[in-house]
Design an enzyme around this catalytic site. Structure first.
Site, PDB file in Angstrom:
ATOM      1  CG  HIS A  40     -43.973 -25.279 -22.930  1.00 55.36           C
ATOM      2  ND1 HIS A  40     -43.924 -26.587 -22.517  1.00 55.36           N
ATOM      3  CD2 HIS A  40     -43.722 -25.293 -24.255  1.00 55.36           C
ATOM      4  CE1 HIS A  40     -43.650 -27.357 -23.558  1.00 55.36           C
ATOM      5  NE2 HIS A  40     -43.529 -26.597 -24.632  1.00 55.36           N
ATOM      6  CG  ASP A  43     -39.502 -22.354 -19.187  1.00 56.44           C
ATOM      7  OD1 ASP A  43     -38.524 -22.384 -19.948  1.00 56.44           O
ATOM      8  OD2 ASP A  43     -40.602 -22.861 -19.470  1.00 56.44           O
ATOM      9  CD  GLN A  65     -38.969 -20.563 -27.075  1.00 53.91           C
ATOM     10  OE1 GLN A  65     -38.367 -19.975 -27.973  1.00 53.91           O
ATOM     11  NE2 GLN A  65     -39.384 -21.805 -27.220  1.00 53.91           N
ATOM     12  CE  LYS A 115     -37.649 -25.451 -26.832  1.00 53.12           C
ATOM     13  NZ  LYS A 115     -38.846 -25.594 -27.640  1.00 53.12           N
ATOM     14  CB  CYS A 128     -46.657 -27.054 -25.485  1.00 55.03           C
ATOM     15  SG  CYS A 128     -46.213 -28.458 -26.470  1.00 55.03           S
TER      16      CYS A 128
HETATM   17  N1  PMP Z   1     -40.735 -23.958 -21.783  1.00 58.68           N
HETATM   18  C1  PMP Z   1     -40.803 -23.220 -22.896  1.00 58.68           C
HETATM   19  C2  PMP Z   1     -41.059 -21.752 -22.780  1.00 58.68           C
HETATM   20  C3  PMP Z   1     -40.611 -23.829 -24.140  1.00 58.68           C
HETATM   21  O1  PMP Z   1     -40.673 -23.098 -25.251  1.00 58.68           O
HETATM   22  C4  PMP Z   1     -40.332 -25.221 -24.202  1.00 58.68           C
HETATM   23  C5  PMP Z   1     -40.154 -25.928 -25.530  1.00 58.68           C
HETATM   24  N2  PMP Z   1     -41.076 -25.542 -26.506  1.00 58.68           N
HETATM   25  C6  PMP Z   1     -40.250 -25.926 -23.009  1.00 58.68           C
HETATM   26  C7  PMP Z   1     -40.452 -25.272 -21.819  1.00 58.68           C
HETATM   27  C8  PMP Z   1     -39.940 -27.391 -22.984  1.00 58.68           C
HETATM   28  O2  PMP Z   1     -38.680 -27.603 -23.493  1.00 58.68           O
HETATM   29  P1  PMP Z   1     -38.171 -29.102 -23.827  1.00 58.68           P
HETATM   30  O3  PMP Z   1     -39.260 -29.718 -24.658  1.00 58.68           O
HETATM   31  O4  PMP Z   1     -36.922 -28.878 -24.580  1.00 58.68           O
HETATM   32  O5  PMP Z   1     -37.989 -29.788 -22.531  1.00 58.68           O
END
Ligand code: PMP
Length: 405
Positions: free
Chosen positions: A123, A200, A203, A226, A363
Site C-alpha cells: 500500500h 503492516d 488488513q 479495518k 492505493c
Molecule cells: N496498509 C494496508 C495493507 C492497507 O490496506 C491500508 C488501508 N487501506 C493501509 C496500510 C493504511 O491504513 P490507514 O489508512 O488506516 O492508515
C-alpha cells in the site's frame, strides 16, 4: 460457529436499503462496519467518562485513565505483546509506519547506501514513508518482486537480503489482491540477515491470529477501522528493547518527564511515543472491537470468510473474460477485471444495484503498474457477509457486464 443472523443484526448500518435495494457491503478492506458493542463503548465514554487522562486528580480523569490503560492491556493481550508498554496508540497504520520511518531516520541508524526492503504488493503508506526516509538519509529502497499469481518471489527476496538491509517492511495481507504473505518465514530470513522487521497488519488484523512474539518481528502496525473499530485509532506495537533504543519523534505533552528551556528528558514507554492528548474514546472502542472479534471467534470468522471468498470466485468465474488477481488461497479481498469493461463503469453500475465494491488502484499504483492495469474491481469480505451477498455480487457483475458490452 457464530449465529450469522443475530450477528448481522448487531450492525445497525447494514439494515438499510441503497438505491431501493438491500445494502450489500463488500468494501470491507477499505473500512469495516461497527457492531453495537463498539458503538456503545464510544457512546458510553462520551456520556459517562469523558475526561483527559494521566494527569487529572479528579474522579472522571481517573476513570478515563483506567479505561484507556485497560484498552492498552486488551490490545497487548490480543497481540500477545510481552508487556502493554509495547503498545503505542496511533491514528492508524499510516501513522504507525511513519513513526517507525521517522525515528529510524532520527536515530542515525540509516547510512547512505543502507537498504530498506519492501514488496511490490505494498500500500502507498508502506512505500512513501520509506521513500521519504531514503531522501533524508541516503538509504536505498529495494523491492521484492511478485509472480504473475500475485505471490511474492521468495527466491528474489532471499537474493535481495544482505548485510546492508536495515529493515524489511512488509504487508501481511495485500489489500489489493488478498495475497497472504508467509511472514514468519520471511521474518526469520530477514532477522538472519540482521534486519529489523515491520509488519503492516492493516488488513490482517480482522482475519488473522496475531502473535507478535511467536512471529519474532520488531514492529507491527494496524488500523482500528479495518477491524470493526472507529477511524482515527490504530496501534504501533514495537519490541520494548527496540523501542527503547530509538529516539522520540513528535514532541509535546505526555511524552516528557521533565521540561526546562535548557533541556527536556523523555518519558518511558509507551508515553515516549504518544505526544499530546490521544484518541481516548477510540482506544476504548478498539478494545471493544477486539473483544467482539475474540468473542465471535477468529477461527470461525476465518472459515466463514474463506468459504465466502471461494464461492464468490466460483460464481464469478463463469463470466466470460473475467480475470482474477492474487493466488487462490486469498484472504479478505477478491480482485478482478473483465475484458472489454472498465472497472470504474462496472463498479458504478454495481452501486446502482446496491452492491458496494471498490474500484481503482486501491492505493497500490506500483502493483497495478506491475500488472499493466490502472485498477481492479475489489470485493472484500467481513464477518457479517453472507451467501446472499455473494449471490448479489455475482448477479450485479453479470448484469453490469451485459449492459456494458
Ligand atoms: N496498509 C494496508 C495493507 C492497507 O490496506 C491500508 C488501508 N487501506 C493501509 C496500510 C493504511 O491504513 P490507514 O489508512 O488506516 O492508515
Amino acid at each position: 460457529m457464530f449465529q450469522l443472523d443475530s450477528l448481522i443484526s448487531d450492525f445497525p448500518i447494514l439494515d438499510q436499503t441503497i438505491q431501493g435495494r438491500r445494502l450489500v457491503y463488500l468494501d470491507n478492506a477499505a473500512t469495516t462496519q461497527k457492531p453495537m458493542a463498539v458503538l456503545l463503548a464510544s457512546r458510553h465514554y462520551y456520556e459517562a467518562v469523558n475526561s483527559n487522562i494521566h494527569r487529572g486528580t479528579h474522579y472522571l480523569a481517573r476513570l478515563a485513565t483506567e479505561a484507556f490503560e485497560k484498552a492498552r492491556q486488551t490490545v497487548a493481550g490480543h497481540l500477545n505483546a510481552a508487556t502493554p508498554d509495547e503498545v503505542i496508540f496511533t491514528s492508524g497504520t499510516t501513522d504507525g509506519i511513519n513513526l517507525v520511518a521517522n525515528v529510524l531516520a532520527l536515530s542515525g541508524r540509516i547510512r547512505p547506501g543502507d537498504e530498506i526492503l519492501i514488496s511490490t504488493l505494498e500500500h502507498h503508506s508502506n512505500i512513501v514513508p520509506w521513500q521519504m526516509l531514503c531522501e533524508r538519509t541516503g538509504g536505498v529502497l529495494k523491492i521484492i518482486p511478485c509472480h504473475e499469481d500475485g505471490s511474492l518471489d521468495q527466491e528474489a527476496f532471499l537474493a535481495l537480503l544482505n548485510e546492508r538491509t536495515r529493515i524489511l517492511s512488509l504487508t501481511w495481507i495485500s489489500n489489493s489482491f488478498g495475497t497472504v504473505n508467509p511472514i514468519a518465514e520471511m521474518t526469520a530470513a530477514a532477522k538472519n540477515a540482521g534486519a529489523l522487521v515491520l509488519i503492516d497488519a492493516a488488513q490482517a488484523t480482522a482475519h488473522m491470529h496475531i502473535n507478535v512474539q511467536a512471529l519474532g518481528i520488531d514492529f507491527l502496525a494496524l488500523s482500528g477501522h479495518k477491524v470493526y473499530a472507529p477511524t482515527g485509532i490504530g496501534v504501533l506495537w514495537g519490541r520494548a528493547d527496540v523501542l527503547n533504543s530509538l529516539p522520540p519523534w513528535r514532541g509535546g505533552g505526555e511524552m516528557i518527564k521533565e521540561v526546562t528551556f535548557e533541556k527536556t528528558s523523555y518519558n518511558e514507554l509507551p508515553f515516549k511515543f504518544e505526544a499530546g492528548t490521544p484518541n481516548i474514546e477510540g482506544a476504548i472502542a478498539l478494545a471493544a472491537a477486539l473483544d467482539f472479534l475474540n468473542g465471535t471467534g477468529l477461527s470461525a470468522i476465518q472459515k466463514h470468510e474463506r468459504e465466502l471468498i471461494r464461492s464468490a470466485a466460483d460464481a464469478l468465474s463463469s463470466i466470460p473474460g473475467i480475470r482474477f488477481y492474487g493466488p487462490d488461497d486469498r484472504a479478505g479481498a477478491l480482485s478482478f477485471n473483465v475484458e472489454g469493461v472498465h472497472q470504474y463503469d462496472l463498479g458504478t453500475l454495481m452501486d446502482q444495484m446496491g452492491v458496494a465494491v471498490r474500484t481503482g488502484h486501491h492505493c497500490c499504483q506500483p502493483l497495478m503498474a506491475r500488472f499493466g492495469i490502472t485498477g481492479t474491481v475489489r470485493a472484500s469480505f467481513a464477518v457479517y457477509n453472507t451467501d446472499k451477498d455473494v449471490e448479489a455480487l455475482a448477479e450485479a457483475v453479470g448484469r453490469s457486464v451485459a449492459m456494458l458490452r
